[in-house]
Design a protein around this motif. Sequence first.
Motif, PDB file in Angstrom:
ATOM      1  N   LYS A  20      -4.979   6.191   2.833  1.00  0.00           N
ATOM      2  CA  LYS A  20      -5.229   4.892   3.465  1.00  0.00           C
ATOM      3  C   LYS A  20      -4.196   4.608   4.555  1.00  0.00           C
ATOM      4  O   LYS A  20      -4.525   4.043   5.593  1.00  0.00           O
ATOM      5  CB  LYS A  20      -5.219   3.792   2.412  1.00  0.00           C
ATOM      6  CG  LYS A  20      -6.416   3.858   1.491  1.00  0.00           C
ATOM      7  CD  LYS A  20      -6.362   2.791   0.439  1.00  0.00           C
ATOM      8  CE  LYS A  20      -7.552   2.915  -0.498  1.00  0.00           C
ATOM      9  NZ  LYS A  20      -7.472   1.968  -1.611  1.00  0.00           N
ATOM     10  N   GLU A  76       0.840  -1.213   0.000  1.00  0.00           N
ATOM     11  CA  GLU A  76       0.000   0.000   0.000  1.00  0.00           C
ATOM     12  C   GLU A  76       0.865   1.248   0.000  1.00  0.00           C
ATOM     13  O   GLU A  76       1.775   1.368   0.811  1.00  0.00           O
ATOM     14  CB  GLU A  76      -0.911  -0.004   1.228  1.00  0.00           C
ATOM     15  CG  GLU A  76      -1.867   1.161   1.300  1.00  0.00           C
ATOM     16  CD  GLU A  76      -2.854   1.184   0.149  1.00  0.00           C
ATOM     17  OE1 GLU A  76      -2.688   2.047  -0.745  1.00  0.00           O
ATOM     18  OE2 GLU A  76      -3.762   0.344   0.124  1.00  0.00           O
ATOM     19  N   ASP A 118      -0.915   4.448  -0.872  1.00  0.00           N
ATOM     20  CA  ASP A 118      -1.862   5.558  -0.793  1.00  0.00           C
ATOM     21  C   ASP A 118      -1.759   6.241   0.577  1.00  0.00           C
ATOM     22  O   ASP A 118      -2.020   5.631   1.617  1.00  0.00           O
ATOM     23  CB  ASP A 118      -3.274   5.042  -1.031  1.00  0.00           C
ATOM     24  CG  ASP A 118      -4.322   6.139  -1.072  1.00  0.00           C
ATOM     25  OD1 ASP A 118      -3.976   7.321  -0.861  1.00  0.00           O
ATOM     26  OD2 ASP A 118      -5.501   5.812  -1.327  1.00  0.00           O
TER      27      ASP A 118
END
Length: 192
Positions: A142, A137, A139
Amino acid sequence: MAAWGRRRLGPGSSGGSARERVSLSATDCYIVHEIYNGENAQDQFEYELEQALEAQYKYIVIEPTRIGDETARWITVGNCLHKTTVLAGTACLFTPLALPLDYSHYISLPAGVLSLACCTLYGISWQFDPCCKYQVEYDAYKLSRLPLHTLTSSTPVVLVRKDDLHRKRLHNTIALAALVYCVKKIYELYAV
């Protein structure tokens, strides 16, 4: 330069988003903490990661740098095999439409073999590994939702669980179509 597959996350570097932090339940996020208790700490980290992968947490935060980097590389290689399968298989199938038939097999057959080889390697090495259900991940929004402020490491690797059913179907279908095309083309070339 940040290490490959990692994103630098320090205190207050949640991406600059003004949105408020949403707390996640205990079943959503698991943190493999970098706490050294004896000589087999690395083995303990690997065991914790395996348990978290098998428990299918939505997010897994890996603090130990070595294991985080290895996991990110493993996921990157699996993604590369998947993309190579799809792109080479697509090239195999569409080259005969773009080039004259007398010359298209010089590109389509090697592309088809490459697609099949990558699909086979992915199927043998990655398909049944619980790690293939995760992506790294990046992002910032997030990441800001995760309890990264509690970590001692400034460069954790964050994995997020993704549904890869459609992705696997796509690359298996394209590789199978490339196999059918290659067998048909080889038969035509050598049977005549």
